[in-house]
Design a protein around this motif. Structure first.
Motif, PDB file in Angstrom:
ATOM      1  N   ARG A  72     -12.817  -0.605   0.393  1.00  0.00           N
ATOM      2  CA  ARG A  72     -13.983  -0.808  -0.488  1.00  0.00           C
ATOM      3  C   ARG A  72     -14.188  -2.291  -0.792  1.00  0.00           C
ATOM      4  N   GLU A  73     -13.086  -2.988  -1.091  1.00  0.00           N
ATOM      5  CA  GLU A  73     -13.170  -4.422  -1.393  1.00  0.00           C
ATOM      6  C   GLU A  73     -13.684  -5.205  -0.186  1.00  0.00           C
ATOM      7  N   ARG A  74     -13.200  -4.865   0.997  1.00  0.00           N
ATOM      8  CA  ARG A  74     -13.649  -5.568   2.207  1.00  0.00           C
ATOM      9  C   ARG A  74     -15.124  -5.294   2.470  1.00  0.00           C
ATOM     10  N   LEU A  75     -15.555  -4.065   2.291  1.00  0.00           N
ATOM     11  CA  LEU A  75     -16.970  -3.737   2.505  1.00  0.00           C
ATOM     12  C   LEU A  75     -17.852  -4.478   1.500  1.00  0.00           C
ATOM     13  N   ALA A  76     -17.401  -4.580   0.259  1.00  0.00           N
ATOM     14  CA  ALA A  76     -18.161  -5.329  -0.759  1.00  0.00           C
ATOM     15  C   ALA A  76     -18.227  -6.808  -0.380  1.00  0.00           C
ATOM     16  N   GLN A  77     -17.120  -7.361   0.107  1.00  0.00           N
ATOM     17  CA  GLN A  77     -17.093  -8.755   0.541  1.00  0.00           C
ATOM     18  C   GLN A  77     -18.052  -8.979   1.708  1.00  0.00           C
TER      19      GLN A  77
ATOM     20  N   GLY B 118      -7.208  -7.797   9.580  1.00  0.00           N
ATOM     21  CA  GLY B 118      -6.539  -8.036   8.311  1.00  0.00           C
ATOM     22  C   GLY B 118      -6.628  -6.833   7.381  1.00  0.00           C
ATOM     23  N   VAL B 119      -7.736  -6.121   7.435  1.00  0.00           N
ATOM     24  CA  VAL B 119      -7.898  -4.927   6.596  1.00  0.00           C
ATOM     25  C   VAL B 119      -6.870  -3.871   6.988  1.00  0.00           C
TER      26      VAL B 119
ATOM     27  N   ARG C 244      -3.123   1.798  -1.728  1.00  0.00           N
ATOM     28  CA  ARG C 244      -4.375   1.086  -2.052  1.00  0.00           C
ATOM     29  C   ARG C 244      -5.343   1.051  -0.864  1.00  0.00           C
ATOM     30  N   ALA C 245      -5.065   1.810   0.190  1.00  0.00           N
ATOM     31  CA  ALA C 245      -5.843   1.734   1.427  1.00  0.00           C
ATOM     32  C   ALA C 245      -7.345   1.898   1.180  1.00  0.00           C
ATOM     33  N   GLU C 246      -7.708   2.869   0.385  1.00  0.00           N
ATOM     34  CA  GLU C 246      -9.137   3.108   0.119  1.00  0.00           C
ATOM     35  C   GLU C 246      -9.746   1.936  -0.658  1.00  0.00           C
ATOM     36  N   ALA C 247      -9.036   1.441  -1.652  1.00  0.00           N
ATOM     37  CA  ALA C 247      -9.533   0.308  -2.448  1.00  0.00           C
ATOM     38  C   ALA C 247      -9.654  -0.955  -1.589  1.00  0.00           C
ATOM     39  N   ILE C 248      -8.696  -1.164  -0.704  1.00  0.00           N
ATOM     40  CA  ILE C 248      -8.746  -2.328   0.191  1.00  0.00           C
ATOM     41  C   ILE C 248      -9.989  -2.274   1.052  1.00  0.00           C
TER      42      ILE C 248
ATOM     43  N   MET D 178      -4.017  -4.319   8.497  1.00  0.00           N
ATOM     44  CA  MET D 178      -2.673  -4.788   8.129  1.00  0.00           C
ATOM     45  C   MET D 178      -2.438  -4.612   6.627  1.00  0.00           C
ATOM     46  N   ALA D 179      -3.438  -4.946   5.813  1.00  0.00           N
ATOM     47  CA  ALA D 179      -3.315  -4.792   4.358  1.00  0.00           C
ATOM     48  C   ALA D 179      -3.160  -3.324   3.972  1.00  0.00           C
ATOM     49  N   GLN D 180      -3.881  -2.444   4.647  1.00  0.00           N
ATOM     50  CA  GLN D 180      -3.771  -1.019   4.348  1.00  0.00           C
ATOM     51  C   GLN D 180      -2.389  -0.478   4.698  1.00  0.00           C
ATOM     52  N   ARG D 181      -1.829  -0.958   5.797  1.00  0.00           N
ATOM     53  CA  ARG D 181      -0.468  -0.523   6.160  1.00  0.00           C
ATOM     54  C   ARG D 181       0.557  -1.049   5.156  1.00  0.00           C
ATOM     55  N   ALA D 182       0.340  -2.269   4.680  1.00  0.00           N
ATOM     56  CA  ALA D 182       1.277  -2.860   3.723  1.00  0.00           C
ATOM     57  C   ALA D 182       1.208  -2.176   2.366  1.00  0.00           C
ATOM     58  N   GLU D 183       0.027  -1.684   2.005  1.00  0.00           N
ATOM     59  CA  GLU D 183      -0.164  -1.024   0.710  1.00  0.00           C
ATOM     60  C   GLU D 183      -0.921   0.292   0.898  1.00  0.00           C
ATOM     61  N   PRO D 184      -0.285   1.292   1.489  1.00  0.00           N
ATOM     62  CA  PRO D 184      -0.985   2.548   1.790  1.00  0.00           C
ATOM     63  C   PRO D 184      -1.586   3.238   0.561  1.00  0.00           C
TER      64      PRO D 184
END
Length: 130
Positions: free
Chosen positions: A76-81, A59-60, A70-74, A62-68
């Protein structure tokens, strides 16, 4: 999701791979593992939980491809989760150990590796004994 055990070395290690599709034809999305080892103190055991992204299309990714943009922020958010959830899991283990039998017990004692103490950052914990 399908999980397959990849490591079972009682009482020291347990791990599994997570698949979103057929494991015969698709790479894993993730790998999870618990390792138990003796701590520096004789009355403690260190429990370490680890996670590694697999080669599968998570999912990470896929989300990064959808919002390149925001890839780094995505990531970071997943690692925090992951950090929050892993910490919660280890704390739940600790609470279970403390509540079983009406007193302090340890995962390590149940698995024959000796007793376990306080909290370490992230997913590494030493479980307390009385």
């Amino acid at each position: 999701m399908l999980c397959l055990v990849t490591v079972a070395e009682a009482p020291y290690a347990f791990g599994w791979a997570v698949y979103g599709e057929d494991p015969e034809t698709s790479p894993p999305l993730a790998h999870w593992r618990y390792d138990l080892r003796e701590a520096d103190r004789p009355d403690a055991t260190v429990v370490c939980q680890s996670f590694t992204h697999g080669a599968g299309d998570s999912g990470v990714r896929m989300a990064q491809r959808a919002e390149p943009d925001r890839a780094e922020a995505i990531l970071r958010e997943r690692l925090a989760q992951l950090r929050r959830n892993m910490t919660a899991t280890i704390r739940a283990m600790e609470a279970s150990v403390r509540n079983d039998s009406g007193g302090l017990d340890t995962l390590a004692e149940r698995h024959g590796t000796g007793p376990a103490s306080d909290v370490h950052p992230c997913s590494r914990r030493t479980l307390p004994t009385g």
